[in-house]
Design an enzyme around this catalytic site. Structure first.
Site, PDB file in Angstrom:
ATOM      1  N   GLU A  62      10.426   0.945   9.940  1.00  0.00           N
ATOM      2  CA  GLU A  62      11.412   2.003   9.650  1.00  0.00           C
ATOM      3  C   GLU A  62      10.703   3.322   9.921  1.00  0.00           C
ATOM      4  O   GLU A  62       9.876   3.763   9.129  1.00  0.00           O
ATOM      5  CB  GLU A  62      11.848   1.930   8.174  1.00  0.00           C
ATOM      6  CG  GLU A  62      12.599   0.677   7.794  1.00  0.00           C
ATOM      7  CD  GLU A  62      14.003   0.621   8.387  1.00  0.00           C
ATOM      8  OE1 GLU A  62      14.531   1.663   8.815  1.00  0.00           O
ATOM      9  OE2 GLU A  62      14.564  -0.477   8.433  1.00  0.00           O
TER      10      GLU A  62
ATOM     11  N   CYS B 225      13.860  10.898   6.628  1.00  0.00           N
ATOM     12  CA  CYS B 225      13.973  10.457   8.023  1.00  0.00           C
ATOM     13  C   CYS B 225      15.384  10.630   8.556  1.00  0.00           C
ATOM     14  O   CYS B 225      15.602  10.653   9.752  1.00  0.00           O
ATOM     15  CB  CYS B 225      13.568   8.986   8.108  1.00  0.00           C
ATOM     16  SG  CYS B 225      14.471   7.971   6.925  1.00  0.00           S
TER      17      CYS B 225
ATOM     18  N   LYS C 232       0.859  -1.191   0.000  1.00  0.00           N
ATOM     19  CA  LYS C 232       0.000   0.000   0.000  1.00  0.00           C
ATOM     20  C   LYS C 232       0.889   1.233   0.000  1.00  0.00           C
ATOM     21  O   LYS C 232       1.494   1.578   1.007  1.00  0.00           O
ATOM     22  CB  LYS C 232      -0.922   0.035   1.239  1.00  0.00           C
ATOM     23  CG  LYS C 232      -2.026   1.066   1.055  1.00  0.00           C
ATOM     24  CD  LYS C 232      -2.394   1.824   2.314  1.00  0.00           C
ATOM     25  CE  LYS C 232      -1.547   2.994   2.650  1.00  0.00           C
ATOM     26  NZ  LYS C 232      -1.602   4.172   1.763  1.00  0.00           N
TER      27      LYS C 232
HETATM   28  P1  NAP Z   1       2.884   8.244   7.646  1.00  0.00           P
HETATM   29  O1  NAP Z   1       1.866   9.295   7.778  1.00  0.00           O
HETATM   30  O2  NAP Z   1       3.197   7.413   8.817  1.00  0.00           O
HETATM   31  O3  NAP Z   1       2.429   7.343   6.425  1.00  0.00           O
HETATM   32  C1  NAP Z   1       3.201   6.270   5.972  1.00  0.00           C
HETATM   33  C2  NAP Z   1       2.299   5.251   5.317  1.00  0.00           C
HETATM   34  O4  NAP Z   1       1.405   4.752   6.306  1.00  0.00           O
HETATM   35  C3  NAP Z   1       1.440   5.810   4.195  1.00  0.00           C
HETATM   36  O5  NAP Z   1       1.260   4.830   3.206  1.00  0.00           O
HETATM   37  C4  NAP Z   1       0.128   6.082   4.911  1.00  0.00           C
HETATM   38  O6  NAP Z   1      -0.990   6.057   4.060  1.00  0.00           O
HETATM   39  C5  NAP Z   1       0.080   4.905   5.853  1.00  0.00           C
HETATM   40  N1  NAP Z   1      -0.824   5.099   6.986  1.00  0.00           N
HETATM   41  C6  NAP Z   1      -1.179   6.254   7.599  1.00  0.00           C
HETATM   42  N2  NAP Z   1      -2.063   6.000   8.587  1.00  0.00           N
HETATM   43  C7  NAP Z   1      -2.265   4.662   8.589  1.00  0.00           C
HETATM   44  C8  NAP Z   1      -3.082   3.793   9.358  1.00  0.00           C
HETATM   45  N3  NAP Z   1      -3.864   4.260  10.332  1.00  0.00           N
HETATM   46  N4  NAP Z   1      -3.058   2.470   9.080  1.00  0.00           N
HETATM   47  C9  NAP Z   1      -2.279   1.996   8.085  1.00  0.00           C
HETATM   48  N5  NAP Z   1      -1.484   2.778   7.320  1.00  0.00           N
HETATM   49  C10 NAP Z   1      -1.476   4.086   7.579  1.00  0.00           C
HETATM   50  O7  NAP Z   1       4.280   8.847   7.152  1.00  0.00           O
HETATM   51  P2  NAP Z   1       4.548   9.780   5.920  1.00  0.00           P
HETATM   52  O8  NAP Z   1       4.101  11.149   6.268  1.00  0.00           O
HETATM   53  O9  NAP Z   1       4.043   9.157   4.662  1.00  0.00           O
HETATM   54  O10 NAP Z   1       6.143   9.718   5.825  1.00  0.00           O
HETATM   55  C11 NAP Z   1       6.965  10.480   6.606  1.00  0.00           C
HETATM   56  C12 NAP Z   1       7.465   9.694   7.795  1.00  0.00           C
HETATM   57  O11 NAP Z   1       8.129   8.514   7.346  1.00  0.00           O
HETATM   58  C13 NAP Z   1       8.492  10.442   8.599  1.00  0.00           C
HETATM   59  O12 NAP Z   1       8.235  10.253   9.960  1.00  0.00           O
HETATM   60  C14 NAP Z   1       9.798   9.792   8.180  1.00  0.00           C
HETATM   61  O13 NAP Z   1      10.839   9.925   9.123  1.00  0.00           O
HETATM   62  C15 NAP Z   1       9.381   8.382   8.009  1.00  0.00           C
HETATM   63  N6  NAP Z   1      10.337   7.655   7.161  1.00  0.00           N
HETATM   64  C16 NAP Z   1      11.166   6.761   7.735  1.00  0.00           C
HETATM   65  C17 NAP Z   1      12.109   6.103   6.965  1.00  0.00           C
HETATM   66  C18 NAP Z   1      13.045   5.098   7.568  1.00  0.00           C
HETATM   67  O14 NAP Z   1      13.686   4.395   6.802  1.00  0.00           O
HETATM   68  N7  NAP Z   1      13.159   5.007   8.870  1.00  0.00           N
HETATM   69  C19 NAP Z   1      12.185   6.365   5.590  1.00  0.00           C
HETATM   70  C20 NAP Z   1      11.309   7.291   5.040  1.00  0.00           C
HETATM   71  C21 NAP Z   1      10.383   7.934   5.833  1.00  0.00           C
HETATM   72  P3  NAP Z   1      -1.626   7.412   3.461  1.00  0.00           P
HETATM   73  O15 NAP Z   1      -0.542   8.087   2.735  1.00  0.00           O
HETATM   74  O16 NAP Z   1      -2.678   6.878   2.585  1.00  0.00           O
HETATM   75  O17 NAP Z   1      -2.120   8.193   4.628  1.00  0.00           O
END
Ligand code: NAP
Length: 488
Positions: free
Chosen positions: A257, A291, A182
């Site tokens: 991650e 991140c 997804k």
């Molecule tokens: P996010 O809001 O947590 O969303 C990530 C994914 O999770 C998206 O596909 C999102 O779908 C989905 N999601 C959101 N709410 C959900 C729920 N209740 N149940 C299931 N899935 C759900 O993060 P983001 O804003 O896309 O990305 C930024 C974050 O990712 C930052 O915190 C960054 O540090 C972290 N990140 C970490 C790494 C690493 O390797 N550690 C790498 C890249 C990014 P929708 O988009 O449809 O809401």
């Protein structure tokens, strides 16, 4: 010019979900927006919980045969996917820049980086070795084998629309798992193009599935189904915790991650020019939305003035604009909400003793998209939001510190533990700081840390598990012990 006509291969432009080898549409669709100009790019299928169930069922069926496919055959298919990704690099990057905003050259770099995990994993498929173990009782033998965990539900973020998919899907496929992906709702087009290329690579139906739609509908299907063995998630710590809680009900494996709050440490013996170049790269990559971006720039006080004097003009020279314009180094942030959040962070930093030395404003009115000025702030207190949270925007926040002990305490003063950076030429400091930093990865005199060959991941609230290298493939396997008695 419309996006499709900018592609050499417009058949890469998909807006339906990919389940069991077929493109599946839906009545309900959601819009994908270009953050550089707020224009709609496409309407993508929202396949809802029902579609997610179908994809899980297809992946579960396909797993029964995929797990038995020879690793050498798996390698060939995964490598074909890799080759197709590189053959279509410019088109993938076009989709990526259009929906996410990062500059086109950087987007191409992401495709290369992401493809690196695909080829590495392809080769690693045939190196999932077991071990023989001397066991206590005479006449018995023991050995281990590595087997695929099963169906993996992969949930990925928007900031690396391609690489966060390949970094978990390729190793899962190499290990013999089947997948349901997804992607983020802001960036489904790059993801669906990757699915189209997986289709062309010839994976058997059901091995590779990609579903688009409402996260709150799809997430619980993936975490709740007995047919899903593992959740591989990249995203925020907040959502990671929620998924872990949901997965706990079925004692499902999780690989998480999550977010970071990277300290970027500059010691008084550092090469300041290299440190400035490092900050510019680490801070402003993807518009500051990674991140592992430098989040807290901590400078030893003896060199702080000299460092800031070099950093300020370097930041002011960074060009902001549409990612398709040449010379642009920073594109828009992902959406207007993100822009407002950054404005709030800057205001809050000022309320907590910070001084804006450069930038500090939204460029929405001037440039028309979700743009923010490259910004330099100094001296916000540790009670500020900018110290405590991921900035996720082009804002560099600098803090002064006394000595090594002071610096270590400051750097570790966060619930996150993903990446940390140290600039120093003193080998003793290299050892002490790299060992003392509570982080999953430490880069010394280097502004980035990830590669297909090395373990990527965090400690504390930055996650569980590793992606990359042999560790990234092992993550998707169960270690089984076999004991054979009475062989003598
Ligand atoms: P996010 O809001 O947590 O969303 C990530 C994914 O999770 C998206 O596909 C999102 O779908 C989905 N999601 C959101 N709410 C959900 C729920 N209740 N149940 C299931 N899935 C759900 O993060 P983001 O804003 O896309 O990305 C930024 C974050 O990712 C930052 O915190 C960054 O540090 C972290 N990140 C970490 C790494 C690493 O390797 N550690 C790498 C890249 C990014 P929708 O988009 O449809 O809401």
């Amino acid at each position: 010019m419309d996006l499709k006509s900018r592609l050499n291969d417009p058949t890469l432009f998909k807006t339906d979900s990919y389940i069991k080898g077929e493109w599946v549409g839906a009545q309900t669709r959601f819009q994908v927006i270009n953050p550089a100009n707020m224009a709609p790019l496409a309407e993508v299928a929202d396949i809802e919980a029902e579609g997610a169930h179908k994809a899980v069922k297809a992946a579960h069926q396909a797993f029964q045969s995929w797990k038995k496919v020879s690793p050498f055959e798996r390698e060939v298919l995964i490598q074909r996917w890799h080759d197709l990704i590189l053959e279509n690099k410019d088109d993938l990057a076009t989709l990526l820049t259009s929906e996410m905003g990062k500059p086109f050259e950087e987007a191409k770099g992401e495709i290369d980086y992401g493809a690196g995990f695909v080829t590495w994993s392809a080769q690693e498929a045939k190196r999932l070795y077991g071990e023989t173990i001397p066991v206590q009782r005479a006449g018995t033998r023991g050995w281990t084998i590595r087997q695929p965990v099963g169906v993996v539900g992969c949930i990925t973020p928007w900031n690396f629309p391609a690489a966060m998919i390949t970094r978990k899907c390729a190793p899962a496929l190499a290990a013999g798992c089947t997948i349901v992906i997804k992607p983020a709702e802001d960036t489904p087009l790059t993801a669906l193009a990757l699915a189209e290329l997986a289709d062309r690579a010839g994976f058997p139906p059901g091995v590779f599935n990609m579903i688009t739609g409402e996260a709150k509908e799809i997430g619980p299907v993936l975490t709740g189904s007995d047919d899903v063995a593992m959740i591989g998630f990249t995203g925020s710590t907040e959502v990671g915790k929620l998924l872990m809680e949901q997965a706990a009900k079925g004692v499902k494996r999780v690989a998480l991650e999550l977010g970071g709050n990277a300290p970027f440490i500059i010691m008084d013996d550092a090469d300041l020019d290299k440190a400035v170049a490092g900050v510019i790269h680490s801070k402003f990559r993807a518009g500051g939305q990674t991140c592992v971006c430098a989040n807290r720039i901590i400078v030893q006080e003896g060199v702080a003035d000299a460092f800031l004097a070099k950093l300020k003009p370097a930041i002011e020279a960074v060009k902001v604009g549409d990612g398709f314009d040449r010379d642009v180094k920073i594109g828009p942030v992902i959406h207007l909400e993100a822009l407002e959040r950054i404005e709030d962070l800057v205001r809050d930093a000022q309320d907590h003793g910070g001084t804006v030395l450069s930038g500090g404003h939204s460029l929405r009115a001037r440039l028309g998209g979700a743009f923010f000025e490259p910004t330099l702030i100094e001296g916000a207190s540790s009670a500020s939001k900018i110290w405590n949270s991921e900035i996720f925007g082009p804002v560099a926040s600098v803090y002064r510190a006394k000595d090594e002990a002071d610096i270590l305490a400051m750097a570790n003063n966060t619930p996150y533990g993903l990446a940390a950076y140290v600039y120093t030429r003193d080998i003793g400091r290299v050892y002490r700081l790299s060992e003392g930093l509570d982080y999953g990865m430490v880069a010394v005199n280097a502004p980035s840390v990830g590669s297909p060959a090395t373990p990527f991941g965090g400690v504390k609230q930055s996650g569980i598990g590793r992606e990359g290298g042999k560790w990234g493939v092992e993550e998707f396997t169960n270690l089984k012990f076999v004991l054979l008695g009475d062989v003598e």
